[in-house]
Design a protein around this motif. Structure first.
Motif, PDB file in Angstrom:
ATOM      1  N   ALA A   1      36.770  41.501  43.653  1.00  0.00           N
ATOM      2  CA  ALA A   1      36.840  40.047  43.809  1.00  0.00           C
ATOM      3  C   ALA A   1      35.899  39.360  42.827  1.00  0.00           C
ATOM      4  CB  ALA A   1      36.489  39.651  45.237  1.00  0.00           C
ATOM      5  N   GLY A   2      34.729  39.967  42.609  1.00  0.00           N
ATOM      6  CA  GLY A   2      33.775  39.384  41.676  1.00  0.00           C
ATOM      7  C   GLY A   2      34.331  39.301  40.270  1.00  0.00           C
ATOM      8  N   LYS A   3      35.067  40.327  39.849  1.00  0.00           N
ATOM      9  CA  LYS A   3      35.669  40.315  38.516  1.00  0.00           C
ATOM     10  C   LYS A   3      36.741  39.232  38.408  1.00  0.00           C
ATOM     11  CE  LYS A   3      34.768  45.191  37.538  1.00  0.00           C
ATOM     12  NZ  LYS A   3      35.352  46.540  37.337  1.00  0.00           N
ATOM     13  N   VAL A   4      37.516  39.065  39.486  1.00  0.00           N
ATOM     14  CA  VAL A   4      38.514  37.986  39.496  1.00  0.00           C
ATOM     15  C   VAL A   4      37.811  36.636  39.372  1.00  0.00           C
ATOM     16  CG1 VAL A   4      40.279  36.809  40.871  1.00  0.00           C
ATOM     17  CG2 VAL A   4      40.181  39.311  40.836  1.00  0.00           C
ATOM     18  N   GLY A   5      36.708  36.479  40.110  1.00  0.00           N
ATOM     19  CA  GLY A   5      35.950  35.233  40.051  1.00  0.00           C
ATOM     20  C   GLY A   5      35.412  34.953  38.662  1.00  0.00           C
ATOM     21  N   GLU A   6      34.877  35.977  37.998  1.00  0.00           N
ATOM     22  CA  GLU A   6      34.351  35.785  36.644  1.00  0.00           C
ATOM     23  C   GLU A   6      35.455  35.405  35.668  1.00  0.00           C
ATOM     24  OE1 GLU A   6      31.607  38.579  35.024  1.00  0.00           O
ATOM     25  OE2 GLU A   6      30.773  39.090  36.989  1.00  0.00           O
ATOM     26  N   ALA A   7      36.639  35.993  35.839  1.00  0.00           N
ATOM     27  CA  ALA A   7      37.768  35.654  34.965  1.00  0.00           C
ATOM     28  C   ALA A   7      38.192  34.197  35.172  1.00  0.00           C
ATOM     29  CB  ALA A   7      38.942  36.590  35.242  1.00  0.00           C
TER      30      ALA A   7
END
Length: 610
Positions: free
Chosen positions: A444-450
């Motif tokens: 989820a964190g990677k999705v948020g950063e994207a």
């Protein structure tokens, strides 16, 4: 700017300079000591200037000087150490003189209603008072039980005489039911004085569409005139400047707007307290609140007081099932049951953040009820993908505040599933990003950063193209660029801080001068995440927001039985008295962050001293 644009600006500035020189001549200023700092009209004075005409922010030596007119295109400054040829009561009436004006109005009206005779003004104000010597133009308005009941203008008379005459004439205002003596005892009296420096409203300002809510407008066709004083914005909501000017000419002047020349001037506006014992100064239609503190630490008591008032406002509106109205409207337009689900879920987050910092059981119960209500209702509603995503982001943040891990995971899954189907929209992207990067799940964190990177790039592209950018829509970049160690953090910080107005508010967009409490509240909320970085901007925006927050005394234009629903809420803007609940939400989150940060700092200090 094009050559044609330069020429138009020159012609309009020339009109403004001519207006200042005509006023200065009437007021016996020495025109050889007037300095002009406008392009192609520069003029140096003989010796030290007494008046300065410049563009916004063009006169930086403000100590010892006072503004005589300010707008988004021109400013006029005067030295304080000179005998004022212009009526100084308009600029610097002290508290006692304001109290005397209100006494003149009330005692004159009382005596007239009782005897049908007018008291000599000399018995109502000290003989030595400036009220007997300085000529002004004045309006007296009566508000009874929250309703406008009379308003009359008297021009160019000694102040006490102008106020007394207007007070009596207003008792016979044929547009309203005549006041009785008993109603006068319940009335609150408002007095407006104005300058005779009338600045022309030019075609470029009309095209831009900004309304100066704190100014008096007058339209004339050469023989007839129409007036709008700042109190009109408590009675009428205009769709824009064009609507205001059309109404001013047709309804107040009785002529076509095409025939009208329009002018603006500054006012001094006061209203008496509900117990008739003291004057309150107004900016536009809101009571001025002067805060002398310059640091967040010094403001702590005011922050707590304002936040508690905002929280109580919200909780008093909440129904048993958890629902909240989105707007409280003193003009009673629209459907009070209309709802914006993203706004409602946002309020669950705001109340949750406040519950944690304040340790309030009432606030905790309120956020739990609201979150449960929204979660249940949304499941069966045909919401758009954008709204469903925004709701999930806010419900996830509310769950984080409450420590509800199951709800956090549920909303996280909804976002990860739906985000690929949503075209770019800054608020949904940035709110989802700020939730997902803190959700504790690496995927989820990677999705948020994207999502953050996409929003940042869209912002940078829009800025490079000169697009009209909404400050509130991208305000979450203030926090995310710092949290994610973005190389653009300083860039974003400088961009936002440079756009703060002199009064502490932030404009709606990059091409507008208009400010509103929800937009400024959002920027305040974001900056409050880093009080050590944005302290100056936070203090100034807090002061503006507190001025927009309704105290009991500021609801003089609202029917008495409806005032409680507005106390602690925020006026939408100077021209719109509606209280939107999300303005309170942004303010609450910002205050919770400031108080939480202050608490952590004190705890750290104690540990270090041990």
């Amino acid at each position: 700017m094009s050559v044609l644009g330069d020429f138009r600006a020159y012609k309009e500035n020339r009109l403004r300079v001519e207006a200042v020189f005509e006023w200065a001549k009437r007021r016996r200023y020495d025109d050889s000591q007037i300095q002009v700092l406008l392009p192609h009209l520069e003029r140096s004075p003989v010796g030290t200037p007494t008046l300065v005409v410049c563009g916004p922010g063009g006169w930086t030596t403000t100590q010892g000087w006072s503004p005589r007119f300010r707008s988004s295109v021109v400013e006029v400054w005067a030295r304080n150490d000179l005998p004022h040829p212009s009526p100084s009561l308009v600029w610097d009436a002290n508290e006692e003189e304001k109290r005397q004006m209100l006494r003149v109005a009330r005692k004159t009206a009382q005596h007239f209603l009782a005897t049908q005779k007018v008291l000599p003004t000399i018995v109502l104000a000290p003989e030595s008072s400036r009220l007997h010597t300085e000529r002004v133009s004045a309006d007296v308005t009566y508000w009874v039980d929250g309703y406008l009941r009379a308003s009359m203008i008297v021009e160019n008379k000694p102040c006490a005489e102008a106020v007394a005459t207007a007070a009596v004439r207003a008792l016979h205002d044929a547009r309203f039911k005549p006041l009785t003596y008993e109603e006068l005892e319940r009335a609150r009296i408002e007095i407006t004085l104005w300058s005779d420096l009338f600045m022309p409203l030019t075609s470029s300002e009309i095209a831009r569409g900004d309304i100066y809510f704190e100014k008096l407008y007058v339209a004339t066709d050469g023989t007839r005139r129409g007036w709008y004083l700042p109190e009109v914005f408590n009675c009428v909501q205009f769709t824009g400047l064009a609507h205001l000017l059309d109404s001013l000419a047709r309804q107040k002047g009785g002529f076509s707007p095409a025939q009208a020349s329009v002018y603006m001037t500054e006012v001094t506006d006061i209203i008496e307290s509900s117990d008739h014992t003291q004057p309150f100064s107004l900016t536009g239609s809101v009571i001025q609140k002067s805060l002398s503190q310059t640091t967040i630490a010094e403001l702590r008591a005011d922050i707590e007081h304002g936040a508690r008032a905002a929280a109580q406002h919200l909780m008093s509106l909440q129904t048993e099932d958890g629902w909240l109205p989105g707007i409280v409207d003193p003009m009673r337009r629209g459907n009070p049951c209309a709802v914006s689900w993203p706004h409602l879920t946002f309020m669950a987050w705001a109340l949750g953040e406040w519950a944690v910092v304040s340790q309030s059981k009432e606030a905790l119960s309120s956020t739990e009820k609201l979150a449960a209500y929204c979660r249940s209702a949304i499941k069966g509603l045909p919401l758009s993908v954008r709204k469903r995503i925004s709701c999930a982001a806010y419900l996830g943040k509310a769950a984080c505040a409450r420590g509800d891990g199951r709800m956090v995971a549920e909303q996280q899954d909804i976002l990860v599933q739906l985000m690929p189907t949503l075209p770019f929209e800054p608020i949904a992207y940035l709110q989802s990003a700020s939730f997902l990067v803190h959700a504790g799940d690496s995927t989820a964190g990677k999705v948020g950063e994207a999502l953050f990177q996409k929003a940042l790039q869209e912002f940078l592209n829009g800025r490079e193209k000169g697009s009209n950018i909404s400050l509130a829509s991208y305000a979450e970049l203030i926090t995310l660029t710092r949290e994610l160690d973005s190389p653009h953090e300083l860039n974003i910080r400088e961009w936002y801080t440079s756009r703060q107005h002199a009064d502490g508010s932030f404009p709606n967009t990059t091409t507008s001068h208009f400010s509103y409490s929800r937009g400024t509240g959002k920027v305040f909320e974001a900056m409050a995440r880093y009080p050590d970085v944005y302290e100056t901007q936070i203090v100034r925006s807090f002061e503006w927001l507190r001025q927009m927050q309704y105290p009991v005394e500021g609801l003089y234009f609202v029917p008495t039985l409806e005032q409680n629903a507005l106390v602690g809420g925020f006026r939408h803007d100077m021209g719109n008295p509606q209280a939107w609940v999300d303005a309170s939400g942004h303010f609450l989150i910002g205050c919770a962050r400031l108080l939480g940060s202050s608490k952590q700092s004190r705890q750290k200090s104690v540990l270090q001293s041990d």
